[in-house]
Design a protein around this motif. Structure first.
Motif, PDB file in Angstrom:
ATOM      1  N   ALA A  57       1.077  -1.214  -0.024  1.00 42.66           N
ATOM      2  CA  ALA A  57       0.009   0.005   0.133  1.00 42.66           C
ATOM      3  C   ALA A  57       0.811   1.273  -0.188  1.00 42.66           C
ATOM      4  N   ALA A  58       0.316   2.379  -0.576  1.00 40.81           N
ATOM      5  CA  ALA A  58       0.930   3.772  -0.263  1.00 40.81           C
ATOM      6  C   ALA A  58       0.032   4.632  -0.190  1.00 40.81           C
ATOM      7  N   LYS A  59       0.391   5.974  -0.232  1.00 39.77           N
ATOM      8  CA  LYS A  59      -0.612   7.054  -0.151  1.00 39.77           C
ATOM      9  C   LYS A  59      -1.648   6.773  -1.225  1.00 39.77           C
ATOM     10  N   ARG A  60      -3.114   7.109  -0.466  1.00 43.04           N
ATOM     11  CA  ARG A  60      -4.362   6.825  -1.330  1.00 43.04           C
ATOM     12  C   ARG A  60      -4.717   5.510  -1.715  1.00 43.04           C
ATOM     13  N   SER A  61      -3.867   4.412  -1.094  1.00 32.56           N
ATOM     14  CA  SER A  61      -4.424   3.129  -1.096  1.00 32.56           C
ATOM     15  C   SER A  61      -5.850   2.749  -0.046  1.00 32.56           C
ATOM     16  N   VAL A  62      -6.393   1.931  -0.228  1.00 25.02           N
ATOM     17  CA  VAL A  62      -7.453   1.420   0.662  1.00 25.02           C
ATOM     18  C   VAL A  62      -6.932  -0.090   1.138  1.00 25.02           C
ATOM     19  N   VAL A  63      -7.048  -0.299   2.334  1.00 25.63           N
ATOM     20  CA  VAL A  63      -6.543  -1.279   3.082  1.00 25.63           C
ATOM     21  C   VAL A  63      -7.694  -1.932   4.033  1.00 25.63           C
ATOM     22  N   THR A  64      -7.785  -3.005   4.519  1.00 24.33           N
ATOM     23  CA  THR A  64      -8.647  -3.751   5.530  1.00 24.33           C
ATOM     24  C   THR A  64      -7.770  -3.805   6.783  1.00 24.33           C
ATOM     25  N   ILE A  65      -8.484  -3.350   7.688  1.00 25.93           N
ATOM     26  CA  ILE A  65      -7.994  -3.789   9.032  1.00 25.93           C
ATOM     27  C   ILE A  65      -8.458  -4.618  10.040  1.00 25.93           C
ATOM     28  N   ASP A  66      -7.970  -5.372  10.847  1.00 25.48           N
ATOM     29  CA  ASP A  66      -8.724  -6.659  11.529  1.00 25.48           C
ATOM     30  C   ASP A  66      -9.357  -5.969  12.731  1.00 25.48           C
ATOM     31  N   ARG A  67      -9.895  -4.911  12.682  1.00 25.51           N
ATOM     32  CA  ARG A  67     -10.651  -4.342  13.844  1.00 25.51           C
ATOM     33  C   ARG A  67     -12.202  -3.726  13.309  1.00 25.51           C
ATOM     34  N   GLY A  68     -13.315  -3.851  13.982  1.00 25.44           N
ATOM     35  CA  GLY A  68     -14.608  -3.553  13.322  1.00 25.44           C
ATOM     36  C   GLY A  68     -15.230  -2.743  14.533  1.00 25.44           C
ATOM     37  N   LEU A  69     -16.509  -2.605  14.201  1.00 27.14           N
ATOM     38  CA  LEU A  69     -17.635  -1.998  15.142  1.00 27.14           C
ATOM     39  C   LEU A  69     -17.623  -2.713  16.904  1.00 27.14           C
TER      40      LEU A  69
END
Length: 381
Positions: free
Chosen positions: A297-309
């Motif tokens: 990833a770099a600036k302006r990328s979209v990623v998924t993180i392993d934390r939610g609501l």
């Protein structure tokens, strides 16, 4: 079908992202509690901050804030809130921003032709002005981030629990046996629960989010669904098992056999933009996927993180990104040494699910690898 939608996204106002960096968002007057003494700039103000900046098309609020502050999320501390204008937080291309000083503290505001003196007067409410009307589309307002960078993931992608897709109707074929997904094409779905005249989305499953629990046992944390088309149910056969749908819109994706039919999800933009307290999200959060890419990833990328609501994640929260330290050999002992982790950028959560969230990379100094950890940003220097 409704149970699939429950708890997957937050309902928020669509255009609020354009103003969220806040210009305070409900904070009222600016809080200066972190400002320094009258003769010293606060630690967050850049030493080379411009005294005048003219907003340009293509700017984002994050980038503008970064021109003035070392820590852009502290922008509300220095923004001059004009209480006499209905929407003082909107910034447009061509607006002239001035860096002023009020009681020895920095203040940034829009120049209305009367310089810093007018910015300060309006900020403290020293003069009684009537609200000014500015005829300009909100679509032209400067956004926090570029919407085009996240719209696929914001509007057309969702993560749902695997169990929620049990018995979901799916595509079995097309009228001409060509599943291209063009507008007006007829496709057939198998499964119960589709109502004639109802609008639906056609969704494709991507790779599941396979994770491990505390005991090392693998489990499926969610199924990602990408919308490839929209369609309207037009007829069903006598048995009710096969339903005809007419494609009304395609999203540059081919419709395939096995694609799922679900009510169209409706997502809106975040309405808040603030750093989270460190204890709001459970510790140990990591980046687990780079969306739309198999690389880094770099600036302006979209990623998924392993934390939610359920772990305290909320749209608008900002985190610092930390890359794992490299493993290098000690030239004297020959044994491997793990170097300390380094802060390499920031990200903002913009869409949350039960146990996962999508986030946008605001800035990064080096490529970001899957497995990078995230933490609440520190306001200390």
């Amino acid at each position: 079908m409704k149970k699939v939608l429950k708890g997957t996204t937050l309902g928020l106002k669509k255009h609020a992202l354009a103003v969220a960096l806040g210009m305070g968002l409900g904070l009222g007057s600016i809080s200066m509690v972190n400002a320094a003494s009258p003769n010293t700039a606060p630690s967050s103000l850049k030493t080379n901050a411009p005294h005048v900046y003219v907003v340009r098309k293509g700017d984002t609020l994050w980038d503008i804030a970064g021109k003035f502050l070392k820590k852009p999320w502290r922008w509300p501390e220095i923004w001059a809130h004009n209480r006499h204008v209905k929407n003082p937080h909107w910034i447009y291309p061509g607006d002239r921003l001035l860096l002023c000083s009020f009681q020895g503290k920095p203040l940034v505001g829009k120049d209305e032709g009367d310089g810093c003196e007018g910015i300060i007067r309006r900020h403290i409410g020293a003069i009684n002005l009537k609200p000014q009307v500015r005829v300009e589309s909100l679509d032209n307002a400067i956004p926090v981030i570029n919407l085009s960078d996240i719209e696929v993931w914001l509007y057309r992608t969702n993560i749902v629990a695997p169990a929620s897709l049990t018995n979901t109707p799916y595509i079995v074929g097309a009228a001409d046996d060509r599943l291209l997904g063009g507008s007006g094409q007829k496709v057939y779905a198998r499964g119960n629960g589709l109502a004639v005249g109802q609008q639906y989305g056609i969704y494709r499953q991507t790779e599941p989010y396979l994770m491990k629990d505390a005991h090392g046992k693998e489990y499926n944390a969610g199924v990602e669904l990408l919308q490839v088309a929209s369609a309207t149910s037009t007829a069903e056969n006598e048995s009710g098992d096969i339903t005809t749908l007419e494609v009304t819109k395609s999203y540059n994706q081919e419709i395939r056999r096995g694609d799922l039919i679900l009510p169209e999800y409706e997502s809106d933009l975040p309405s808040t933009f603030y750093p989270t307290a460190q204890n709001e999200v459970t510790s140990g959060a990591k980046i687990i996927r780079v969306l739309g890419s198999i690389g880094e990833a770099a600036k302006r990328s979209v990623v998924t993180i392993d934390r939610g609501l359920l772990e305290g994640a909320k749209p608008g929260q900002i985190f610092s990104i930390y890359q794992k330290g490299e493993i290098v050999p000690d030239i004297k002992t020959g044994k491997p040494v793990i170097l300390p982790q380094e802060e390499i950028g920031h990200l903002m959560i913009f869409k949350t699910f039960d146990h996962l969230s999508y986030a946008y990379v605001l800035d990064s100094s080096v490529p970001i690898k899957v497995g990078a950890s995230i933490q609440a940003p520190s306001d200390s220097e």
